[in-house]
Design an enzyme around this catalytic site. Structure first.
Site, PDB file in Angstrom:
ATOM      1  N   ASN A  66     -50.803  23.626  -4.087  1.00  0.00           N
ATOM      2  CA  ASN A  66     -49.854  22.537  -4.327  1.00  0.00           C
ATOM      3  C   ASN A  66     -48.605  22.839  -3.491  1.00  0.00           C
ATOM      4  O   ASN A  66     -47.788  23.678  -3.865  1.00  0.00           O
ATOM      5  CB  ASN A  66     -49.516  22.454  -5.819  1.00  0.00           C
ATOM      6  CG  ASN A  66     -48.521  21.347  -6.108  1.00  0.00           C
ATOM      7  OD1 ASN A  66     -47.962  20.744  -5.187  1.00  0.00           O
ATOM      8  ND2 ASN A  66     -48.304  21.063  -7.369  1.00  0.00           N
ATOM      9  N   ILE A 100     -52.745   8.096  18.319  1.00  0.00           N
ATOM     10  CA  ILE A 100     -53.939   8.941  18.436  1.00  0.00           C
ATOM     11  C   ILE A 100     -55.051   8.289  17.628  1.00  0.00           C
ATOM     12  O   ILE A 100     -54.822   7.810  16.512  1.00  0.00           O
ATOM     13  CB  ILE A 100     -53.666  10.375  17.887  1.00  0.00           C
ATOM     14  CG1 ILE A 100     -52.455  11.009  18.594  1.00  0.00           C
ATOM     15  CG2 ILE A 100     -54.910  11.258  18.011  1.00  0.00           C
ATOM     16  CD1 ILE A 100     -52.598  11.239  20.078  1.00  0.00           C
ATOM     17  N   TYR A 114     -40.590   7.093   7.223  1.00  0.00           N
ATOM     18  CA  TYR A 114     -41.475   8.026   7.934  1.00  0.00           C
ATOM     19  C   TYR A 114     -40.783   8.561   9.203  1.00  0.00           C
ATOM     20  O   TYR A 114     -40.771   9.761   9.465  1.00  0.00           O
ATOM     21  CB  TYR A 114     -42.768   7.288   8.286  1.00  0.00           C
ATOM     22  CG  TYR A 114     -43.751   8.067   9.118  1.00  0.00           C
ATOM     23  CD1 TYR A 114     -44.536   9.060   8.547  1.00  0.00           C
ATOM     24  CD2 TYR A 114     -43.935   7.789  10.473  1.00  0.00           C
ATOM     25  CE1 TYR A 114     -45.459   9.764   9.311  1.00  0.00           C
ATOM     26  CE2 TYR A 114     -44.852   8.472  11.243  1.00  0.00           C
ATOM     27  CZ  TYR A 114     -45.616   9.460  10.650  1.00  0.00           C
ATOM     28  OH  TYR A 114     -46.524  10.151  11.416  1.00  0.00           O
ATOM     29  N   LYS A 142     -39.799  12.415  10.232  1.00  0.00           N
ATOM     30  CA  LYS A 142     -40.285  13.043  11.465  1.00  0.00           C
ATOM     31  C   LYS A 142     -39.103  13.518  12.316  1.00  0.00           C
ATOM     32  O   LYS A 142     -39.170  14.571  12.948  1.00  0.00           O
ATOM     33  CB  LYS A 142     -41.186  12.074  12.253  1.00  0.00           C
ATOM     34  CG  LYS A 142     -42.514  11.805  11.570  1.00  0.00           C
ATOM     35  CD  LYS A 142     -43.359  13.069  11.461  1.00  0.00           C
ATOM     36  CE  LYS A 142     -44.722  12.833  10.828  1.00  0.00           C
ATOM     37  NZ  LYS A 142     -45.504  14.071  10.676  1.00  0.00           N
ATOM     38  N   SER A 197     -43.935  13.492  15.400  1.00  0.00           N
ATOM     39  CA  SER A 197     -44.493  12.202  15.854  1.00  0.00           C
ATOM     40  C   SER A 197     -43.508  11.577  16.839  1.00  0.00           C
ATOM     41  O   SER A 197     -42.299  11.848  16.778  1.00  0.00           O
ATOM     42  CB  SER A 197     -44.658  11.270  14.651  1.00  0.00           C
ATOM     43  OG  SER A 197     -44.808   9.936  15.076  1.00  0.00           O
TER      44      SER A 197
END
Lengths: 133, 252
Positions: free
Chosen positions: B67, B192, B159, B163, B146
């Site tokens: 975890n 990708i 997101y 990143k 990313s």
């Protein structure tokens, strides 16, 4: 375990981390100013001592000890150690010149005053605490 | 080129994802032992199937259910690995997740989850693994960031922010631990071809020629090559604090 015994290992760990020969590391030398230890070296040193003694070690263990002793009274306010806090610190950290443990001292400044002896004491304190639990 | 990864101990998160599977396979093929930290057993079975198909040596991979949001669990697992393998040479932080949603519609829980999965887990695991690396006075960490860190898009505000956090984490940690002979780098994959990118791929098809210089999506292999290059002391011993774009020229 006695301070002298811990000191031998602490000196060796400091030598491995910062390169200062262990023979020239004195108990009274300050970690930051005199031995040139920086915060990352200190992490390295604490990690090594943790592995060596199988304990969990933090530089603010002194703070935890003081807080425990002070009970409800505050140890620090906005990073500045209270007068009550200073009394506890002076009692425990007798290796540090009391004149330097003056009113207005911050938590950060206290760490800068730590000597090799202080580090040995923190290790001893943690060993003793963990053996109790 | 010999990457010198033979017998290296690699800890990998996100090994069950499209890029992670390829990274796992290539480290094994280079002779390393990969310890995959996982959450979902079913996905591990898929990874094992993939490794079998590629005839990878399954003795060179082990799995530990972890975890990654639980500091004590992470510490236990890291200390088990050190006990069993004696050291940790490489950490690849590849776990991550993207949920596309207009930022104005995101709930606090979704923002928290985005932070936890993409950034906090990476920080907690890295912190635990720095301990053996400090002790060894060596180590290489590769984070999978990313292109979204530099150029976001609609629906991925949170997101992209995480990143960008990974990029900053990579550079600043490199500064902190460089003197202890620990290198920290990141790769920034672009579009990708993986399951995660399928929805994006179908939508982006018409824009690909004008936005990606090489006019196509990349493959997991093209990302893993970059990861192994940065992980290896044979190829990247003087590279730290860098984020390598693997994006077909998208960010140019």
């Amino acid at each position: 375990m006695e301070i002298e015994e811990i000191y031998k290992n602490v000196a060796e760990v400091i030598e491995n981390s910062v390169g200062t020969p262990k023979e020239s590391i004195g108990l009274d030398q300050t970690l930051f100013d005199e031995l040139g230890v920086d915060s990352i070296d200190l992490v390295d040193i604490l990690f090594e001592l943790e592995s060596l003694y199988d304990i969990e070690l933090k530089i603010n263990d002194i703070e935890s000890r003081a807080k425990k002793e002070l009970g409800d009274k505050p140890y620090e306010i906005d990073g500045v150690i209270t007068n009550e806090g200073l009394v506890v610190i002076r009692d425990f950290m007798t290796e540090i010149d009391p004149a330097k443990l003056k009113e207005g001292l911050t938590v950060h400044e206290l760490v800068q005053l730590f000597t090799v002896h202080s580090l040995c004491k923190i290790v001893k304190y943690r060993i003793d605490e963990e053996s109790k639990s | 080129m010999n990457l010198g990864l033979n017998n290296k101990i690699v800890v990998l998160t996100g090994a069950t994802g499209g890029i992670g599977q390829q990274i796992c396979l290539e480290f094994i093929q280079e002779g390393a032992h990969v310890v995959c930290l996982f959450r979902n057993e079913k996905k591990v079975e898929d990874l094992i199937d993939r490794l079998k198909v590629s005839k990878a040596d399954l003795n060179s991979v082990s799995f530990k259910k972890t975890n990654l949001l639980h500091k004590n669990n992470i510490r236990e697992v890291v200390s088990e690995i050190v006990k069993e393998k004696g050291r940790i040479d490489v950490l690849v932080n590849c776990a991550g997740n993207v949920v596309e949603l207009p930022f104005a519609m995101m709930s606090e829980e979704q923002i928290d989850q985005m932070y936890q999965v993409n950034l906090k887990t990476m920080m907690l695991l890295t912190q635990a693994i720095l301990k053996p690396m400090f002790s060894q006075k060596s180590g290489s960490i590769v984070n999978v960031s990313s292109i979204a860190a530099l150029r976001g898009g609609r629906g991925i505000t949170a997101y992209s922010s995480m990143k960008a956090g990974i990029d900053s984490f990579t550079r600043t940690l490199a500064l902190e631990v460089g003197r202890k002979n620990i290198r920290v780098n990141a790769v920034r994959p672009g579009g990708i071809k993986t399951k995660m990118s399928e929805p994006l791929e179908s939508r982006a098809e018409k824009y690909i020629p004008e936005r990606i210089i090489l006019s196509r999506f990349g493959t997991p292999e093209e990302v893993s090559k970059g990861v192994l290059f940065l992980a290896s002391d044979a190829t990247a011993s003087y590279i730290t604090g860098t984020c390598l774009n693997i994006d077909g020229g998208y960010l140019v």
